[in-house]
Design a protein around this motif. Structure first.
Motif, mmCIF file in Angstrom:
data_model
loop_
_atom_site.group_PDB
_atom_site.id
_atom_site.type_symbol
_atom_site.label_atom_id
_atom_site.label_comp_id
_atom_site.label_asym_id
_atom_site.label_seq_id
_atom_site.Cartn_x
_atom_site.Cartn_y
_atom_site.Cartn_z
ATOM 1 N N ARG A 90 -0.474 7.038 0.771
ATOM 2 C CA ARG A 90 -0.403 5.058 0.171
ATOM 3 C C ARG A 90 -0.619 4.382 1.103
ATOM 4 O O ARG A 90 -0.080 4.820 2.562
ATOM 5 C CB ARG A 90 1.351 5.251 0.139
ATOM 6 C CG ARG A 90 1.675 6.143 -0.987
ATOM 7 C CD ARG A 90 2.724 5.347 -2.016
ATOM 8 N NE ARG A 90 4.184 5.067 -0.782
ATOM 9 C CZ ARG A 90 4.802 4.283 -1.059
ATOM 10 N NH1 ARG A 90 4.933 2.710 -1.482
ATOM 11 N NH2 ARG A 90 5.997 4.404 0.143
ATOM 12 N N LEU A 91 -1.693 3.194 0.867
ATOM 13 C CA LEU A 91 -2.201 2.654 1.873
ATOM 14 C C LEU A 91 -0.492 1.793 2.177
ATOM 15 O O LEU A 91 -0.319 1.343 1.464
ATOM 16 C CB LEU A 91 -2.888 1.774 0.949
ATOM 17 C CG LEU A 91 -4.364 1.030 2.003
ATOM 18 C CD1 LEU A 91 -4.904 2.146 3.198
ATOM 19 C CD2 LEU A 91 -5.517 0.630 0.687
ATOM 20 N N PHE A 92 -0.953 1.003 3.408
ATOM 21 C CA PHE A 92 0.917 0.550 4.141
ATOM 22 C C PHE A 92 0.002 -1.085 3.809
ATOM 23 O O PHE A 92 -0.724 -1.186 3.800
ATOM 24 C CB PHE A 92 0.575 0.608 5.883
ATOM 25 C CG PHE A 92 1.739 0.058 6.360
ATOM 26 C CD1 PHE A 92 3.246 0.640 5.737
ATOM 27 C CD2 PHE A 92 1.866 -0.916 7.444
ATOM 28 C CE1 PHE A 92 4.500 -0.046 6.744
ATOM 29 C CE2 PHE A 92 2.601 -1.292 7.406
ATOM 30 C CZ PHE A 92 4.599 -1.039 7.747
ATOM 31 N N THR A 93 1.487 -1.371 3.485
ATOM 32 C CA THR A 93 1.350 -3.055 3.296
ATOM 33 C C THR A 93 2.951 -3.677 3.563
ATOM 34 O O THR A 93 3.788 -2.950 4.049
ATOM 35 C CB THR A 93 1.425 -3.434 1.786
ATOM 36 O OG1 THR A 93 2.473 -3.169 0.593
ATOM 37 C CG2 THR A 93 0.465 -2.859 0.785
ATOM 38 N N GLN A 94 2.125 -4.874 3.322
ATOM 39 C CA GLN A 94 3.773 -6.124 4.010
ATOM 40 C C GLN A 94 5.419 -5.884 3.048
ATOM 41 O O GLN A 94 5.807 -5.125 3.813
ATOM 42 C CB GLN A 94 3.865 -7.651 4.198
ATOM 43 C CG GLN A 94 4.769 -7.932 4.446
ATOM 44 C CD GLN A 94 4.662 -7.804 6.103
ATOM 45 O OE1 GLN A 94 3.808 -7.428 6.708
ATOM 46 N NE2 GLN A 94 6.012 -7.876 6.546
ATOM 47 N N ALA A 95 5.069 -5.146 1.494
ATOM 48 C CA ALA A 95 5.524 -4.507 0.806
ATOM 49 C C ALA A 95 6.654 -3.391 1.497
ATOM 50 O O ALA A 95 7.699 -3.041 1.139
ATOM 51 C CB ALA A 95 5.334 -4.704 -0.525
ATOM 52 N N MET A 96 5.748 -2.697 1.991
ATOM 53 C CA MET A 96 6.290 -1.012 2.204
ATOM 54 C C MET A 96 7.018 -1.505 3.490
ATOM 55 O O MET A 96 8.331 -0.948 3.991
ATOM 56 C CB MET A 96 5.206 0.052 2.201
ATOM 57 C CG MET A 96 4.190 0.331 1.322
ATOM 58 S SD MET A 96 2.901 0.690 1.085
ATOM 59 C CE MET A 96 3.127 2.550 2.137
ATOM 60 N N ALA A 97 6.039 -2.090 4.210
ATOM 61 C CA ALA A 97 7.300 -2.585 5.358
ATOM 62 C C ALA A 97 8.809 -3.209 4.929
ATOM 63 O O ALA A 97 9.616 -2.224 5.341
ATOM 64 C CB ALA A 97 6.124 -3.681 6.504
ATOM 65 N N SER A 130 -0.553 5.853 5.135
ATOM 66 C CA SER A 130 -2.281 5.908 5.637
ATOM 67 C C SER A 130 -1.862 4.075 6.069
ATOM 68 O O SER A 130 -1.709 3.138 5.732
ATOM 69 C CB SER A 130 -3.515 5.792 4.918
ATOM 70 O OG SER A 130 -4.453 5.146 5.548
ATOM 71 N N ILE A 131 -2.440 4.118 7.302
ATOM 72 C CA ILE A 131 -2.948 2.564 7.343
ATOM 73 C C ILE A 131 -4.067 1.574 7.233
ATOM 74 O O ILE A 131 -4.605 0.167 7.025
ATOM 75 C CB ILE A 131 -2.440 2.218 9.052
ATOM 76 C CG1 ILE A 131 -3.044 2.568 9.974
ATOM 77 C CG2 ILE A 131 -0.461 2.764 9.476
ATOM 78 C CD1 ILE A 131 -3.275 2.223 11.480
ATOM 79 N N GLY A 132 -4.955 3.101 6.764
ATOM 80 C CA GLY A 132 -6.049 2.352 6.321
ATOM 81 C C GLY A 132 -6.811 2.674 5.717
ATOM 82 O O GLY A 132 -6.320 4.142 6.310
ATOM 83 N N ASP A 133 -8.206 2.512 5.622
ATOM 84 C CA ASP A 133 -9.055 3.675 4.614
ATOM 85 C C ASP A 133 -9.948 4.159 5.816
ATOM 86 O O ASP A 133 -11.373 3.431 6.162
ATOM 87 C CB ASP A 133 -9.814 2.659 4.129
ATOM 88 C CG ASP A 133 -8.799 2.921 2.603
ATOM 89 O OD1 ASP A 133 -8.482 4.107 2.646
ATOM 90 O OD2 ASP A 133 -9.379 2.187 1.264
ATOM 91 N N TYR A 134 -9.526 4.378 7.165
ATOM 92 C CA TYR A 134 -10.894 4.839 7.919
ATOM 93 C C TYR A 134 -9.670 6.230 9.025
ATOM 94 O O TYR A 134 -8.223 6.592 8.501
ATOM 95 C CB TYR A 134 -10.651 3.544 8.922
ATOM 96 C CG TYR A 134 -9.282 3.112 10.018
ATOM 97 C CD1 TYR A 134 -9.601 1.925 8.847
ATOM 98 C CD2 TYR A 134 -8.583 3.845 10.310
ATOM 99 C CE1 TYR A 134 -8.296 0.886 8.906
ATOM 100 C CE2 TYR A 134 -7.516 2.807 10.882
ATOM 101 C CZ TYR A 134 -7.095 1.383 9.962
ATOM 102 O OH TYR A 134 -6.073 0.966 9.938
ATOM 103 N N VAL A 135 -10.591 6.429 9.584
ATOM 104 C CA VAL A 135 -9.702 8.198 10.140
ATOM 105 C C VAL A 135 -9.257 8.232 11.762
ATOM 106 O O VAL A 135 -10.466 7.552 12.496
ATOM 107 C CB VAL A 135 -10.590 9.682 10.090
ATOM 108 C CG1 VAL A 135 -9.685 10.708 10.583
ATOM 109 C CG2 VAL A 135 -11.129 8.934 8.428
#
Ligand code: ADE
Length: 251
Positions: A90-97, A130-135
């Motif tokens: 899942r893409l990390f967001t402030q809400a997840m933090a 995931s912290i973003g769409d890159y590897v």
């Protein structure tokens, strides 16, 4: 809060975890962060943590045995979220933090190589982020990013308590500009209102600037942000024509 990080590169962490806000939060006892070397749970002479993939193809896959053994040892009888860092998460967001900051414990597994054996995902991990769409070369940097975003939210971690609540993204908007002394630098002036001492006017100016900046840079956020009627009116005046959060809720 207690945070355990499982990695084959523990040396990557101290410099980041011991500095600044995270370092201070540890010193204050707000968080206990432990970095574990996955190799300590291997049983062979070479301390092997990876192996070739079944079915062939390139790359290596992280073996399940040391990961299960380590997590079971570290976790003990307690229930704790076990988070795998992976570009498939899942893409990390402030809400997840903010959600993670509510937990008593967090366990992070830093993936490497082509990935981890699927049985780790299916039977051990409770969440994949995931912290973003890159590897990245591995989950270590991602773990540090998440730990930083979470720890600064712990009560007492920031010197100025209201700072986190007003951050970009915490409000659903980007923050407006900030200024400090001198009042005139190379002929560029600090906006008069900020020096007026008029708190209500300063607050209104800041809110308007946050809306303006979000409209200019991240208009996609406006459709999801909690906004007052005044905010919406300002945005319309600034030319925003898109939807607002409550529009669709009331339909
Ligand atoms: N591991 C490799 N790339 C990653 C990413 N984008 N986020 C989290 N973990 C990763």
């Amino acid at each position: 809060m207690r945070i355990d990080i499982l990695t084959i590169f523990p040396d990557m962490f101290p410099c980041v975890l011991d500095a600044s806000i995270i370092g201070r939060a540890q010193d204050k006892g707000l968080v206990d962060i432990r970095v574990w070397n996955l190799r300590d749970w291997t049983t062979d002479k070479h301390k092997t943590t990876d192996d070739t993939p079944y079915g062939g193809g390139g790359g290596m896959v992280m073996k399940p045995e040391p990961i299960f053994a380590a997590v079971e040892d570290i976790r003990g009888e307690e229930d704790a979220p076990v988070i795998l860092l992976t570009p498939q998460g899942r893409l990390f967001t402030q809400a997840m933090a903010e959600e993670l900051a509510q937990q008593e414990r967090l366990i992070f597994i830093c993936g490497r190589y082509e990935g981890v054996d699927e049985r780790v995902r299916e039977h051990l991990v409770t969440d994949e982020i995931s912290i973003g769409d890159y590897v990245l070369s591995g989950g270590e940097l991602a773990a540090m990013v998440i730990v930083d975003a979470v720890v600064r939210l712990l009560p007492g971690a920031l010197g100025y308590e209201r700072a986190a609540a007003e951050d970009s993204h915490a409000t659903g908007l980007l923050e407006g500009p900030h200024y400090t002394r001198p009042p005139i630098f190379r002929g560029w002036k600090v906006p008069e209102v900020l020096r007026s001492g008029h708190h209500a006017k300063v607050a209104a100016w800041r809110r308007k600037q946050a809306l303006k900046r979000t409209l200019e840079r991240r208009p996609d956020l406006l459709a999801r942000a909690p906004l007052s009627e005044q905010d919406k009116q300002w945005l319309r005046e600034m030319g925003y024509q898109g939807p607002f959060k409550n529009d669709s809720e009331t339909e």
